[in-house]
Structure formats: structure tokens, C-alpha cells
Design a protein around this motif. Structure first.
Motif, PDB file in Angstrom:
ATOM      1  N   SER A   1       0.594  -1.459  -0.063  1.00 46.31           N
ATOM      2  CA  SER A   1      -0.086   0.069  -0.029  1.00 46.31           C
ATOM      3  C   SER A   1       0.989   1.234   0.153  1.00 46.31           C
ATOM      4  O   SER A   1       0.595   2.222  -0.754  1.00 46.31           O
ATOM      5  N   LEU A   2       1.971   1.177   0.616  1.00 50.80           N
ATOM      6  CA  LEU A   2       2.899   2.243   0.841  1.00 50.80           C
ATOM      7  C   LEU A   2       3.774   2.479  -0.529  1.00 50.80           C
ATOM      8  O   LEU A   2       3.687   3.671  -1.105  1.00 50.80           O
ATOM      9  N   TYR A   3       3.862   1.663  -1.203  1.00 53.66           N
ATOM     10  CA  TYR A   3       4.430   1.462  -2.596  1.00 53.66           C
ATOM     11  C   TYR A   3       3.669   2.174  -3.715  1.00 53.66           C
ATOM     12  O   TYR A   3       4.125   3.030  -4.270  1.00 53.66           O
ATOM     13  N   ILE A   4       2.488   1.464  -3.635  1.00 51.60           N
ATOM     14  CA  ILE A   4       1.399   2.220  -4.373  1.00 51.60           C
ATOM     15  C   ILE A   4       1.104   3.712  -4.129  1.00 51.60           C
ATOM     16  O   ILE A   4       0.970   4.419  -5.073  1.00 51.60           O
ATOM     17  N   HIS A   5       1.005   3.905  -2.735  1.00 49.77           N
ATOM     18  CA  HIS A   5       0.601   5.268  -2.581  1.00 49.77           C
ATOM     19  C   HIS A   5       1.916   6.391  -3.086  1.00 49.77           C
ATOM     20  O   HIS A   5       1.725   7.421  -3.617  1.00 49.77           O
ATOM     21  N   ARG A   6       3.036   5.840  -2.821  1.00 46.01           N
ATOM     22  CA  ARG A   6       4.442   6.620  -3.252  1.00 46.01           C
ATOM     23  C   ARG A   6       4.360   6.802  -4.847  1.00 46.01           C
ATOM     24  O   ARG A   6       4.853   8.134  -5.220  1.00 46.01           O
TER      25      ARG A   6
ATOM     26  N   ASN B   1       1.700   6.730  -6.873  1.00 51.43           N
ATOM     27  CA  ASN B   1       0.618   7.657  -7.147  1.00 51.43           C
ATOM     28  C   ASN B   1       1.053   9.243  -7.008  1.00 51.43           C
ATOM     29  O   ASN B   1       0.962  10.106  -7.947  1.00 51.43           O
ATOM     30  N   ARG B   2       1.809   9.364  -5.784  1.00 46.12           N
ATOM     31  CA  ARG B   2       2.390  10.674  -5.445  1.00 46.12           C
ATOM     32  C   ARG B   2       3.251  11.241  -6.553  1.00 46.12           C
ATOM     33  O   ARG B   2       3.221  12.459  -6.880  1.00 46.12           O
ATOM     34  N   SER B   3       4.256  10.334  -6.802  1.00 47.42           N
ATOM     35  CA  SER B   3       5.055  10.541  -7.889  1.00 47.42           C
ATOM     36  C   SER B   3       4.455  10.849  -8.993  1.00 47.42           C
ATOM     37  O   SER B   3       4.927  11.871  -9.912  1.00 47.42           O
TER      38      SER B   3
ATOM     39  N   GLN C   1       1.428  12.195  -9.685  1.00 48.64           N
ATOM     40  CA  GLN C   1       0.750  13.350  -9.498  1.00 48.64           C
ATOM     41  C   GLN C   1       1.611  14.500  -9.324  1.00 48.64           C
ATOM     42  O   GLN C   1       1.478  15.537  -9.935  1.00 48.64           O
TER      43      GLN C   1
END
Length: 194
Positions: free
Chosen positions: A21-26, A28-30, A32
């Protein structure tokens, strides 16, 4: 399932879910951040022109050292040799070599030393034939002489055998005649009567 394995399995599952989940969130943030940066640059370029790009850095062209030049030359020679080896028509090369060998053989055969050698060979062949003929005749003579000797010995021994048989036959006849004469020529004795 024991307490230890259950606890370790639960920790592993929780840690894996948290990591993904942290990998997917990171990620997505990159994405964005890059999209927002592109949009900001686009909007700013409408109001004020973008700054000019910096000059490309000056590249230094260096000559390769002696070792590198030798390596390159060696590699190109190896490539050329391998390419020539693969592209060569070996059947044609074989036919060409056969033709050249036939030409050389014809020249050697027609040369003076080859003719001398050929005449010497013919002389030796004739000598060999003469020797073989002479020895064959000698062997035939020896065989015929020995055959005659054997025939003489056989006829002599056959004569002796005939003489021995004749004398044996005469003796046997005389013995048989004596026995017959003894048996039938005398009077019967008392004990011999029936």
C-alpha cells in the motif's frame, strides 16, 4: 498451527500489505507530482516565456590509447576472418584445388624426371616378370622330377606288394591243399566215427 507460526504468519501478511500500500501510494504521489509540475510549467509559459536551455557541455574528443587501438584492430581482424570463413563456398574451393592438383600432376608426369622414372619402372617390371617366369619354370622342373621319383617309388613298392601277395597266396593255397588232403585223404580213426 501453533502460536509462533500464527504470529509470524500474521506479521508477515500485515507487513506485506503495508509495504504494497505504501509503494502504490508513493507511485501515485510521484505521478501526481510530475503532472502538477508539467501543468505549472505550461501555465507559466503562457505568461512568461521559458528560460533558454543551457548550452550543451563541451565534450572532449580523446584519442584512444595504443592498447585500445590494438584491441579494436584485433577484433576487426577476427570479425573479418570469421565472416570470410562463414561466407566461403567450400565445395567450390575443393573443386578448384582438385583442378590445380590435376594440372600439377600432369606437369609432373610429363616432366623429364617423371619419364625417366617411368622407364626405370618399366625396366624393373620387365625384370620382375622375367624373374617370376624363370622361377616358375624352375619350380615346374623340380615338381616334375619329384613327381617322377614318387611314381617310381610307388611302382616299385606296388611290384613288391604284388610279389608279396602272390607268394602269400601260393603259401595259403599249399596250406589249404595240405589241410584238405589231410582231412579227406586219410582213413577215419576210431574216435572220429559216428
Amino acid at each position: 498451527m501453533g502460536f509462533t507460526t500464527g504470529f509470524l504468519g500474521g506479521v508477515t501478511l500485515t507487513y506485506s500489505l503495508l509495504y504494497f500500500s505504501l509503494y502504490i501510494h508513493r507511485a501515485n504521489r510521484s505521478v501526481q507530482r510530475s503532472l502538477l509540475s508539467q501543468q505549472a510549467t505550461l501555465l507559466n509559459s503562457v505568461v512568461e516565456p521559458p528560460p533558454p536551455l543551457p548550452e550543451p557541455p563541451a565534450y572532449e574528443v580523446r584519442r584512444a590509447g595504443l592498447v585500445e587501438a590494438l584491441k579494436d584492430r584485433w577484433n576487426s581482424e577476427i570479425e573479418r576472418v570469421v565472416r570470410n570463413f562463414e561466407e566461403t563456398d567450400w565445395a567450390e574451393k575443393r573443386a578448384l584445388l582438385e583442378e590445380q592438383a590435376a594440372i600439377v600432376w600432369g606437369k609432373v608426369k610429363s616432366s623429364e624426371s617423371a619419364q625417366n622414372l617411368e622407364t626405370k619402372t618399366e625396366e624393373l617390371e620387365q625384370k620382375l616378370k622375367d624373374t617370376v617366369t624363370r622361377e616358375t619354370e624352375r619350380v615346374k622342373d623340380v615338381v616334375s622330377r619329384e613327381t617322377e621319383k614318387v611314381k617310381e617309388v610307388v611302382s616299385r613298392e606296388a611290384g613288391r606288394a604284388k610279389d608279396a601277395v602272390a607268394s602269400g597266396t601260393d603259401k595259403a593255397k599249399a596250406t589249404v591243399e595240405d589241410k584238405v588232403q589231410d582231412t579227406f585223404g586219410r582213413e577215419p580213426r576210431l574216435l572220429e566215427l559216428k
